[in-house]
Design a protein around this motif. Structure first.
Motif, PDB file in Angstrom:
ATOM      1  N   ASN A 121       0.664  -1.240  -0.036  1.00 54.29           N
ATOM      2  CA  ASN A 121      -0.057  -0.050   0.178  1.00 54.29           C
ATOM      3  C   ASN A 121       0.654   1.236   0.034  1.00 54.29           C
ATOM      4  O   ASN A 121       0.560   2.237  -0.720  1.00 54.29           O
ATOM      5  CB  ASN A 121      -0.966  -0.091   1.153  1.00 54.29           C
ATOM      6  N   GLN A 135      -6.986   1.729  -4.864  1.00 54.36           N
ATOM      7  CA  GLN A 135      -6.682   1.422  -3.488  1.00 54.36           C
ATOM      8  C   GLN A 135      -7.690   0.304  -3.240  1.00 54.36           C
ATOM      9  O   GLN A 135      -7.242  -0.850  -2.450  1.00 54.36           O
ATOM     10  CB  GLN A 135      -6.059   2.348  -2.739  1.00 54.36           C
ATOM     11  N   VAL A 139      -7.519  -3.885  -2.480  1.00 54.64           N
ATOM     12  CA  VAL A 139      -7.846  -4.458  -0.884  1.00 54.64           C
ATOM     13  C   VAL A 139      -8.789  -5.722  -1.164  1.00 54.64           C
ATOM     14  O   VAL A 139      -9.018  -6.689  -0.578  1.00 54.64           O
ATOM     15  CB  VAL A 139      -8.311  -3.403  -0.110  1.00 54.64           C
TER      16      VAL A 139
END
Length: 345
Positions: A121, A135, A139
């Motif tokens: 990350n 992002q 995930v």
């Protein structure tokens, strides 16, 4: 033939590069392979790093666990497809998972932990200034991959999930919308843009429509397998019905309501975007308008004309009312009635 091949990373994707002295016959054979490409930057032909291609080009996996990773990615793709995830979601999740596993090619999947995801990350997503939505896609893909294919849980709550950007939808005035819709003299182009705005359609929903989805007797349009695989109906404007009848007479659509150069094939999304772009140029609107702006404008104009938010939610096909409530923040109907204290000075 003298050639050799090796695994490379190209544009955030694992590929097999094939090196050889210029050979017309070998180039011809490579071109016949699925998704074979020439890289102008790397000056090399490359193909997907699929399990089949790894064996085809006699690549012996190093301790990078590449072959195993490829197999796991393909298993994940198969699982997503079997669960009837949409084609776009499958593509998004697979690309997201690939970028993560490529970051850890030297580490076995079984040894990957929450800490590795946090490092990824910070060192990949944030460092490269990728978007918040990207992002979250990473995930989501990682979470689903480990819980299904690897049969173990990654503690997602321990991973830094970014706060979603609270950006407001872009909305055009009614005058701007009218300018855009009147810009084209081409009947097909005009009809497509008018239909998107008049019904608040997504681009994909318009292009998937078929002639029998237009119910002129009930003045509705049936949208089949819209986002989230949910059917819904939207009202058909009398003005649009008149335009559609004119369009039917001229173009005589067969399978899809709007077809491209090939009869029976749907109009291309990229071509529709160009239709909008040309309209903007014609009316000299410099805003970065997209097709989705027309949908946002439809919802906002409905709200400003007094339509109940619940009905707007149904018309747009939103699962949650919270998604629809964002239009209350861009509606100017009530804001314009507020008097500034500056006026009393």
């Amino acid at each position: 033939m003298n050639w050799n091949a090796k695994l490379i990373i190209h544009k955030n994707e694992q590929r097999i590069a094939v090196f050889f002295d210029k050979d017309i016959d070998l180039i011809s054979r490579l071109k016949k392979l699925d998704d074979a490409r020439w890289s102008a930057s790397k000056k090399v032909w490359h193909v997907p790093a699929s399990e089949h291609n790894i064996r085809r080009f006699n690549i012996i996996p190093k301790p990078t666990h590449s072959l195993y990773n490829v197999e796991q990615i393909e298993k994940f793709r198969y699982w997503l497809s079997s669960k009837r995830y949409s084609e776009s979601t499958v593509k998004t999740y697979i690309e997201a998972l690939k970028s993560f596993l490529l970051f850890y090619t030297e580490k076995p999947i079984a040894e990957i932990t929450n800490e590795d995801i946090i490092v990824f990350n910070n060192e990949h997503i944030i460092k490269n200034k990728f978007s918040v939505s990207y992002q979250n896609q990473i995930v989501n893909a990682i979470k689903l991959f480990f819980s299904t294919i690897q049969s173990r849980q990654i503690e997602i709550d321990a991973i830094h999930r970014p706060k979603r950007e609270k950006s407001l939808p872009n909305v055009l005035s009614k005058e701007e919308v009218k300018q855009i819709l009147d810009a084209h003299s081409n009947l097909k182009h005009k009809t497509m843009l008018c239909l998107i705005y008049s019904c608040g359609l997504r681009c994909g929903e318009l292009l998937a429509m078929r002639p029998h989805h237009i119910d002129s007797k009930r003045n509705i349009i049936l949208l089949k397998n819209a986002k989230g695989k949910k059917d819904r109906i939207v009202p058909l404007s009398p003005k649009i019905l008149t335009l559609l009848r004119e369009y039917f007479i001229v173009h005589k659509p067969s399978i899809y309501l709007f077809e491209g150069y090939e009869k029976g094939q749907p109009y291309k999304a990229r071509s529709l975007q160009q239709v909008l772009k040309l309209a903007l140029i014609k009316v000299q609107i410099s805003k970065p308008v997209t097709l989705h702006w027309l949908r946002h404008s439809y919802a906002t104009h409905l709200l400003e004309s007094g339509t109940d938010l619940h009905y707007i939610q149904e018309l747009l096909g939103h699962s949650s009312s919270k998604t629809t409530e964002i239009y209350t923040h861009v509606s100017t109907k009530n804001i314009q009635q507020i008097k500034s204290p500056f006026d009393d000075l």
